[in-house]
Write an enzyme that holds these catalytic residues in place. Sequence first.
Site, PDB file in Angstrom:
ATOM      1  N   HIS A  57       0.905  -1.179  -0.001  1.00  0.00           N
ATOM      2  CA  HIS A  57      -0.099   0.092  -0.111  1.00  0.00           C
ATOM      3  C   HIS A  57       0.773   1.249   0.031  1.00  0.00           C
ATOM      4  O   HIS A  57       1.524   1.634   1.240  1.00  0.00           O
ATOM      5  CB  HIS A  57      -0.778  -0.011   1.131  1.00  0.00           C
ATOM      6  CG  HIS A  57      -1.793   1.121   1.184  1.00  0.00           C
ATOM      7  ND1 HIS A  57      -3.155   0.930   1.139  1.00  0.00           N
ATOM      8  CD2 HIS A  57      -1.733   2.483   1.208  1.00  0.00           C
ATOM      9  CE1 HIS A  57      -3.956   1.946   0.967  1.00  0.00           C
ATOM     10  NE2 HIS A  57      -2.960   2.915   1.116  1.00  0.00           N
ATOM     11  N   HIS A  59       1.476   5.312  -2.180  1.00  0.00           N
ATOM     12  CA  HIS A  59       0.864   6.544  -2.992  1.00  0.00           C
ATOM     13  C   HIS A  59       2.081   7.142  -3.603  1.00  0.00           C
ATOM     14  O   HIS A  59       2.634   8.032  -3.379  1.00  0.00           O
ATOM     15  CB  HIS A  59       0.164   7.375  -2.376  1.00  0.00           C
ATOM     16  CG  HIS A  59      -0.938   7.111  -1.758  1.00  0.00           C
ATOM     17  ND1 HIS A  59      -2.358   7.323  -2.333  1.00  0.00           N
ATOM     18  CD2 HIS A  59      -1.412   6.110  -0.570  1.00  0.00           C
ATOM     19  CE1 HIS A  59      -3.231   6.548  -1.526  1.00  0.00           C
ATOM     20  NE2 HIS A  59      -2.654   6.036  -0.367  1.00  0.00           N
ATOM     21  N   GLN A 152      -9.439   9.241  -5.314  1.00  0.00           N
ATOM     22  CA  GLN A 152      -9.262   9.695  -4.233  1.00  0.00           C
ATOM     23  C   GLN A 152     -10.584  10.910  -3.486  1.00  0.00           C
ATOM     24  O   GLN A 152     -10.837  10.681  -2.287  1.00  0.00           O
ATOM     25  CB  GLN A 152      -8.153  10.796  -4.118  1.00  0.00           C
ATOM     26  CG  GLN A 152      -7.817  11.751  -3.028  1.00  0.00           C
ATOM     27  CD  GLN A 152      -7.084  11.031  -1.867  1.00  0.00           C
ATOM     28  OE1 GLN A 152      -5.893  10.608  -2.056  1.00  0.00           O
ATOM     29  NE2 GLN A 152      -7.756  10.735  -0.860  1.00  0.00           N
ATOM     30  N   HIS A 210      -9.405   1.685  -0.072  1.00  0.00           N
ATOM     31  CA  HIS A 210      -9.276   2.535   1.207  1.00  0.00           C
ATOM     32  C   HIS A 210     -10.614   2.396   1.924  1.00  0.00           C
ATOM     33  O   HIS A 210     -11.474   2.911   1.486  1.00  0.00           O
ATOM     34  CB  HIS A 210      -8.999   3.896   1.111  1.00  0.00           C
ATOM     35  CG  HIS A 210      -7.558   4.343   0.457  1.00  0.00           C
ATOM     36  ND1 HIS A 210      -7.054   3.829  -0.836  1.00  0.00           N
ATOM     37  CD2 HIS A 210      -6.642   5.009   1.196  1.00  0.00           C
ATOM     38  CE1 HIS A 210      -5.669   4.301  -0.642  1.00  0.00           C
ATOM     39  NE2 HIS A 210      -5.461   4.960   0.410  1.00  0.00           N
ATOM     40  N   GLU A 213     -11.162   4.309   6.800  1.00  0.00           N
ATOM     41  CA  GLU A 213     -10.169   5.152   7.436  1.00  0.00           C
ATOM     42  C   GLU A 213     -10.441   6.438   8.249  1.00  0.00           C
ATOM     43  O   GLU A 213     -10.312   7.339   7.734  1.00  0.00           O
ATOM     44  CB  GLU A 213      -8.905   5.556   6.304  1.00  0.00           C
ATOM     45  CG  GLU A 213      -7.800   6.356   6.902  1.00  0.00           C
ATOM     46  CD  GLU A 213      -6.514   6.738   5.868  1.00  0.00           C
ATOM     47  OE1 GLU A 213      -7.060   6.741   4.623  1.00  0.00           O
ATOM     48  OE2 GLU A 213      -5.510   7.084   6.108  1.00  0.00           O
ATOM     49  N   ASP A 309       2.257   3.039   2.870  1.00  0.00           N
ATOM     50  CA  ASP A 309       1.271   4.412   2.732  1.00  0.00           C
ATOM     51  C   ASP A 309       1.966   5.469   2.022  1.00  0.00           C
ATOM     52  O   ASP A 309       1.646   6.039   0.906  1.00  0.00           O
ATOM     53  CB  ASP A 309       0.441   4.418   3.592  1.00  0.00           C
ATOM     54  CG  ASP A 309      -0.908   5.083   3.436  1.00  0.00           C
ATOM     55  OD1 ASP A 309      -1.282   5.414   2.206  1.00  0.00           O
ATOM     56  OD2 ASP A 309      -1.834   5.493   4.435  1.00  0.00           O
ATOM     57  N   TRP A 315       0.537  13.949   3.713  1.00  0.00           N
ATOM     58  CA  TRP A 315       0.066  13.180   4.719  1.00  0.00           C
ATOM     59  C   TRP A 315       1.024  12.807   5.510  1.00  0.00           C
ATOM     60  O   TRP A 315       0.785  12.585   6.778  1.00  0.00           O
ATOM     61  CB  TRP A 315      -0.753  12.068   4.260  1.00  0.00           C
ATOM     62  CG  TRP A 315      -1.768  12.307   3.395  1.00  0.00           C
ATOM     63  CD1 TRP A 315      -3.262  12.252   3.918  1.00  0.00           C
ATOM     64  CD2 TRP A 315      -1.971  12.310   2.262  1.00  0.00           C
ATOM     65  NE1 TRP A 315      -3.933  12.648   2.894  1.00  0.00           N
ATOM     66  CE2 TRP A 315      -3.221  12.599   1.607  1.00  0.00           C
ATOM     67  CE3 TRP A 315      -1.102  12.080   1.019  1.00  0.00           C
ATOM     68  CZ2 TRP A 315      -3.776  12.653   0.425  1.00  0.00           C
ATOM     69  CZ3 TRP A 315      -1.483  12.200  -0.359  1.00  0.00           C
ATOM     70  CH2 TRP A 315      -2.948  12.452  -0.500  1.00  0.00           C
TER      71      TRP A 315
HETATM   72 FE   FE2 Z   1      -3.667   5.189   1.320  1.00  0.00          FE
END
Ligand code: FE2
Length: 429
Positions: A57, A59, A152, A210, A213, A309, A315
């Site tokens: 996982h 991005h 997203q 996802h 979350e 991630d 993030w």
């Molecule tokens: Fe993610």
Amino acid sequence: MFDLIVKNATLTDGQTGADIACKDGKIEAIEADITADAKDVFDAGGYLVSPPFVDPHFHMDATLSLGTPRMNVSGTLLEGIALWGELKPVQSVEDIVERALRYCNLATAKGIGAIRSHVDTCDDALKGVQALLEVREKVKGYLDLQLVAFPQDGVLRDPTAMENTMRALDLGVDVVGGIPHFERTMVDGAESVRLLCEIAAERGLMVDMHCDESDDPMSRHIETLAFETQRLGLQGRVTGSHLTSMHSMDNYYVSKLIPLMVEAGVHAIPNPLINIMLQGRHDSYPKRRGQTRVRELRDAGITVGFGSDCMMDPWYSLGKADMLDVAFMGLHVGQLSSRADMEWCFDAVTENSARIMGLEDYGVRKGCNANFVVLQATDKIEAIRLRAHRIAVAHAGRIVSRSTPVTHEITASGGALKLNEADMAVGHS
Ligand code: FE2
């Protein structure tokens, strides 16, 4: 004539003194004292040779963008999503390719052999998709990159997301993604799960959403994901990523939910570094940890793999492509401290994640792909404890990254003492 022989390896099952002979991208033999010729010979020096790390996982379209166009001040997931929305229109395909390739080099040096990366499809120009399809092709000689079409901003909430997600799949993106907890309502979230699972069923693809979350215990889209998986016969092909709301759910409800997930053969991917950083932000004290119920999911028979991630993006400001950091955090947050539990945490960033991604011929065994990492450690637990140095990385029977073991010359007490980093606990000099 072999392409590569690795001498004197310790394997993850404890076997020592193993030589590994590779030819045409495969492991042809694992025996003591292989004396045949090879184009390249690497001495593992008794250190651990493991299958490569697998990050299930990530991005890659956002990585290494930290500070562009600004920092995430609150540190929350929602400000991160807003910040990513500001970055998307101002970045080019070339920007994304350049950052992604830099990340792939770092990941390779850190022993990662395969990555599942989500790619944002809420962009009419599909810049991220174009970029990462190009990157997938460019890195295929040293890294297996699997892409997830990830709307997203919500496949129903964003007006063109569904069309763009379908276009991304037409272009060759591998897996169907989603984000049901970000849709406008719980009903829309459930509807997005149904629609996206139907697309995956029609196209014969895997699903990785996802899912929940959130710290909201009423965010129960994993229930719908398990239901749709079973209804559409997608058992073994569907993954719920994050699942952080399960941390906050009522125990009675979870006692029903986990068996439903088992029946559906749904996999789980917590992302320990990011979950501990982003969840619980609305709490005072006590603060929730926000990592899903790893032990309970695992004990029920669900395949659980840890993902990284994010790295240096809207993030998460930290990270170094190190799956041992991920295992270390998952171990602590999940209080997985017995010997067997710690070994399992190593599996969560190797074998389990490979199974979730559907990687074939994965492992350091005869007949498997000749992909592995040589770690400056002698077993799985020591590898996690030290976040062990990567001495070499091989892909398809070729060394693609090499380094020398880390030693320190300690001069503090007058004389010079050579200390090998992997020997620190046992007092060797
Ligand atoms: Fe993610």
